[in-house]
Design an enzyme around this catalytic site. Structure first.
Site, short mmCIF file in Angstrom:
data_model
loop_
_atom_site.label_atom_id
_atom_site.label_comp_id
_atom_site.label_asym_id
_atom_site.label_seq_id
_atom_site.Cartn_x
_atom_site.Cartn_y
_atom_site.Cartn_z
N ASN A 1 21.91 -50.56 47.94
CA ASN A 1 22.09 -52.02 47.85
C ASN A 1 23.56 -52.38 48.07
OD1 ASN A 1 22.36 -50.75 45.28
ND2 ASN A 1 22.01 -52.66 44.19
N ILE A 2 23.75 -53.49 48.78
CA ILE A 2 25.08 -53.95 49.15
C ILE A 2 25.20 -55.41 48.71
CG2 ILE A 2 26.70 -54.30 51.06
CD1 ILE A 2 24.93 -52.22 52.64
N GLU B 1 16.24 -50.88 49.97
CA GLU B 1 15.08 -50.65 50.85
C GLU B 1 15.33 -51.25 52.23
OE1 GLU B 1 15.20 -51.82 47.79
OE2 GLU B 1 13.29 -51.64 46.74
N1 THU Z 1 17.80 -54.24 44.23
C1 THU Z 1 17.50 -53.33 45.21
O1 THU Z 1 18.38 -52.87 45.95
N2 THU Z 1 16.21 -52.93 45.34
C2 THU Z 1 15.20 -53.31 44.50
O2 THU Z 1 14.07 -52.85 44.66
C3 THU Z 1 15.46 -54.25 43.41
C4 THU Z 1 16.81 -54.85 43.38
C5 THU Z 1 19.21 -54.59 44.04
C6 THU Z 1 19.64 -55.95 44.46
C7 THU Z 1 20.86 -56.17 43.58
O3 THU Z 1 21.99 -55.56 44.20
C8 THU Z 1 20.56 -55.41 42.32
O4 THU Z 1 19.53 -54.51 42.66
C9 THU Z 1 20.13 -56.28 41.16
O5 THU Z 1 19.09 -57.09 41.51
#
Ligand code: THU
Length: 132
Positions: A45-46, A58
């Protein structure tokens, strides 16, 4: 999917979380997918100061693979530093539907490495696909 490949994709998702750019939520997520010809793409996640522009792990993995010319995927693993196996957000489920088959496996992984296995169709039933 072979047992070796399953272990590989789970470990790749866990390692991908190490690169998460999460100055705001501090919540690291990692994802990894296996293409039909056995390549692995990882994503994290970024986040962004404007919050709404955050890209989930994802989608990072899927967009990386698509941008390298791969569109046929077999399986996706998602790792979260969570007590229970992490559950993908709605936006990511819609993107999964675009590039995976309905019976493609999604492995959701918790911090203690426990897993839940679902299919893309189970994660987003009766989804919007195309305009025809
Ligand atoms: N996030 C993801 O990367 N994938 C998920 O399945 C759920 C949420 C991230 C987005 C954000 O950076 C952090 O988690 C909190 O929501």
């Amino acid at each position: 999917m072979t047992v070796t490949n399953k272990d590989k994709v789970i470990e790749a998702a866990r390692l991908a979380a190490e690169n998460a750019y999460v100055p705001y939520s501090k919540f690291r997520v990692g994802a990894a997918l296996i293409t039909k010809n056995g390549e692995i793409f990882q994503g994290c996640n970024i986040e962004n100061a404007s919050f709404g522009l955050t890209n989930c792990a994802e989608r990072t993995a899927i967009f990386k693979a698509v941008s390298e010319g791969y569109c046929d995927f077999e399986c996706l693993a998602v790792y979260g530093d969570t007590k229970e196996p992490i559950s993908p957000c709605g936006a990511c489920r819609q993107v999964m539907v675009e590039f995976f088959e309905s019976d493609s496996k999604v492995i959701l992984i918790a911090k203690d490495k426990s897993t839940v296995e679902m299919t893309v169709g189970e994660l987003l039933p009766y989804s919007f696909t195309d305009l025809q």
